[in-house]
Design a protein around this motif. Structure first.
Motif, mmCIF file in Angstrom:
data_model
loop_
_atom_site.group_PDB
_atom_site.id
_atom_site.type_symbol
_atom_site.label_atom_id
_atom_site.label_comp_id
_atom_site.label_asym_id
_atom_site.label_seq_id
_atom_site.Cartn_x
_atom_site.Cartn_y
_atom_site.Cartn_z
ATOM 1 N N ARG A 28 0.821 -1.213 0.000
ATOM 2 C CA ARG A 28 0.000 0.000 0.000
ATOM 3 C C ARG A 28 0.859 1.268 0.000
ATOM 4 N NH1 ARG A 28 -4.692 1.715 -0.226
ATOM 5 N NH2 ARG A 28 -5.491 -0.343 -0.645
ATOM 6 N N VAL A 29 1.877 1.283 0.838
ATOM 7 C CA VAL A 29 2.747 2.461 0.897
ATOM 8 C C VAL A 29 3.535 2.594 -0.399
ATOM 9 C CG1 VAL A 29 4.404 3.718 2.291
ATOM 10 C CG2 VAL A 29 3.011 1.986 3.352
ATOM 11 N N ILE A 30 4.087 1.474 -0.866
ATOM 12 C CA ILE A 30 4.877 1.524 -2.091
ATOM 13 C C ILE A 30 3.998 1.938 -3.261
ATOM 14 C CG2 ILE A 30 6.076 0.060 -3.763
ATOM 15 C CD1 ILE A 30 7.408 -1.335 -1.395
ATOM 16 N N ARG A 31 2.788 1.394 -3.301
ATOM 17 C CA ARG A 31 1.873 1.782 -4.374
ATOM 18 C C ARG A 31 1.614 3.278 -4.371
ATOM 19 N NH1 ARG A 31 -1.560 -1.160 -7.891
ATOM 20 N NH2 ARG A 31 -2.518 0.860 -8.245
ATOM 21 N N SER A 32 1.432 3.861 -3.190
ATOM 22 C CA SER A 32 1.134 5.289 -3.158
ATOM 23 C C SER A 32 2.339 6.101 -3.641
ATOM 24 C CB SER A 32 0.657 5.733 -1.764
ATOM 25 O OG SER A 32 1.735 5.907 -0.887
ATOM 26 N N PHE A 33 3.564 5.657 -3.290
ATOM 27 C CA PHE A 33 4.764 6.323 -3.812
ATOM 28 C C PHE A 33 4.884 6.116 -5.327
ATOM 29 C CE2 PHE A 33 6.578 6.326 0.591
ATOM 30 C CZ PHE A 33 7.039 7.626 0.631
ATOM 31 N N MET A 34 4.616 4.881 -5.775
ATOM 32 C CA MET A 34 4.765 4.564 -7.200
ATOM 33 C C MET A 34 3.757 5.314 -8.049
ATOM 34 S SD MET A 34 5.589 0.504 -7.450
ATOM 35 C CE MET A 34 5.688 0.486 -9.249
ATOM 36 N N GLU A 36 2.384 8.050 -7.487
ATOM 37 C CA GLU A 36 2.821 9.439 -7.513
ATOM 38 C C GLU A 36 3.956 9.644 -8.522
ATOM 39 O OE1 GLU A 36 4.721 11.472 -3.882
ATOM 40 O OE2 GLU A 36 2.637 11.161 -3.294
ATOM 41 N N VAL A 123 12.541 5.617 -5.020
ATOM 42 C CA VAL A 123 11.531 5.058 -4.121
ATOM 43 C C VAL A 123 12.074 3.783 -3.474
ATOM 44 C CG1 VAL A 123 9.211 4.110 -3.935
ATOM 45 C CG2 VAL A 123 9.634 6.037 -5.472
ATOM 46 N N LEU B 20 10.701 -3.205 -6.452
ATOM 47 C CA LEU B 20 9.310 -2.774 -6.377
ATOM 48 C C LEU B 20 8.401 -3.733 -7.119
ATOM 49 C CD1 LEU B 20 9.734 1.077 -6.811
ATOM 50 C CD2 LEU B 20 9.676 -0.285 -4.723
ATOM 51 N N VAL B 23 7.712 -6.626 -4.853
ATOM 52 C CA VAL B 23 6.711 -6.350 -3.826
ATOM 53 C C VAL B 23 5.314 -6.381 -4.433
ATOM 54 C CG1 VAL B 23 5.863 -4.670 -2.161
ATOM 55 C CG2 VAL B 23 8.312 -4.989 -2.432
ATOM 56 N N LEU B 24 5.160 -5.758 -5.609
ATOM 57 C CA LEU B 24 3.865 -5.763 -6.287
ATOM 58 C C LEU B 24 3.432 -7.183 -6.599
ATOM 59 C CD1 LEU B 24 3.893 -2.743 -6.385
ATOM 60 C CD2 LEU B 24 3.603 -2.843 -8.840
ATOM 61 N N VAL B 69 -3.138 2.730 7.203
ATOM 62 C CA VAL B 69 -3.092 1.926 5.970
ATOM 63 C C VAL B 69 -3.107 2.783 4.708
ATOM 64 C CG1 VAL B 69 -4.128 -0.102 7.030
ATOM 65 C CG2 VAL B 69 -5.593 1.535 5.900
ATOM 66 N N PHE B 70 -3.031 4.120 4.881
ATOM 67 C CA PHE B 70 -2.954 5.020 3.738
ATOM 68 C C PHE B 70 -4.161 4.942 2.820
ATOM 69 C CE2 PHE B 70 1.337 4.113 5.141
ATOM 70 C CZ PHE B 70 1.760 5.394 5.437
ATOM 71 N N LEU B 150 9.798 3.266 5.639
ATOM 72 C CA LEU B 150 8.998 3.917 4.597
ATOM 73 C C LEU B 150 7.767 4.586 5.201
ATOM 74 C CD1 LEU B 150 9.116 4.293 1.553
ATOM 75 C CD2 LEU B 150 7.744 2.246 1.288
ATOM 76 N N ASN B 151 7.135 3.917 6.146
ATOM 77 C CA ASN B 151 5.978 4.502 6.838
ATOM 78 C C ASN B 151 6.349 5.825 7.486
ATOM 79 O OD1 ASN B 151 3.967 2.653 6.308
ATOM 80 N ND2 ASN B 151 4.362 1.420 8.125
ATOM 81 N N ARG B 154 6.502 8.555 4.949
ATOM 82 C CA ARG B 154 5.200 8.947 4.452
ATOM 83 C C ARG B 154 4.496 9.816 5.482
ATOM 84 N NH1 ARG B 154 3.797 10.190 0.027
ATOM 85 N NH2 ARG B 154 2.745 8.565 -1.128
#
Lengths: 157, 157
Positions: A28-34, A36, A123, B20, B23-24, B69-70, B150-151, B154
């Motif tokens: 979720r965090v990585i997705r929001s950075f990606m 962007e 990122v 990345l 992770v995805l 959880v963003f 990372l959290n 953010r």
DNA sequence: CCAATTTCAGTTTAACTGATATTA
DNA sequence: CTAATATCAGTTTAACTGAAATTG
């Protein structure tokens, strides 16, 4: 935390977090950075994912891509149609197979995906920044092993 | 792979995969396993995620959950309303704050989330199965550090 | 005919933005 | 008044299921 707690532990205190929760959180965090970052390239993350797979594994059909990322062929159909329309991939019939259309990156597609990968390294480093270089290599190695292991099981079924 | 390749490397051969992407990919495969497993409990994954966070960190408001959880407060509002309606959490005003409603797990909620966590350990082991026990501990430790790192970034913004 | 792939059409999940009400 | 929270309403993204056409 006592054996009879009811999820109302005091602030700061908590149980060991489940790994799956970690992966979900990381995603979720990585997705929001990606999202962007990729927005600078007007490239939605699902389309980037599709392009980077072709970049890494070579030309493949929409159906193969769908199996690789675990979406339905219909969903991947929309993604591939979008990047095709934008001139990032071209598709040609595979002479050795049935109806299969092999998607291959165009020079524009290669340039774009490489630019994205490069930009996303920042990122990546924000994520890996918690580890020293040696740990980073070891972590990626273990992560790759786990993902491959899970992929293999999914593809067995 | 040559320096002039255009993403059409031969089968089997490929570049080092970007973290990345890993992770995805992990998220997608794990999500498909989790969705399947949690369906036995008629519990959508976003709702499970919300419950397991309260389980781990104690009672908190919808807005706090959303930040963790963003997702937007509105999105979390729907999730918390659903688990509240099902009797898995109860909400009471926090006397020391403004409008805040603290969500706390009910005994039913604790029982359900614990049953899910237990059942999901099987999925977790399918992922971690590629590593020996010592590596597993080290991997989770490093992963936790990366996610926290990372959290923190953010939440600075 | 069969199996894999592609694609058209409609549906659903799960997020989003905008606007409004409540309360320390 | 301000800031945080909650919530009503509508929108969008990105997946889904079902069905049909193509081809070796």
């Amino acid at each position: 935390m006592t054996p009879t707690d009811r999820g109302d532990s005091a602030s700061g205190e908590h149980r060991r977090r489940p790994l799956l929760g970690l992966v979900l959180n990381a995603d979720r965090v990585i997705r929001s950075f990606m999202d962007e970052t990729l927005q600078e390239f007007s490239l939605p993350t699902p389309e980037y994912t599709c392009l980077v797979i072709i970049r890494n594994y070579g030309p493949m059909s929409s159906a193969e891509l769908a199996r690789r990322v675990f979406v339905t062929p219909q969903a991947m159909g929309y993604i591939i149609a979008s990047v095709e329309q934008r001139g990032l991939v071209v598709r040609h019939p595979d002479p050795s197979h049935g109806r299969k259309l092999l998607a291959r990156l165009t020079p524009d597609g290669v340039a774009l995906v490489d630019a994205c990968v490069d930009r996303l390294k920042e990122v990546e480093q924000r994520f890996l920044g918690a580890l020293n270089p040696r740990e980073q290599r070891y972590f990626i190695e273990m992560f790759t092993a786990c993902v491959d292991h899970l992929n293999a099981q999914r593809n067995e079924a």
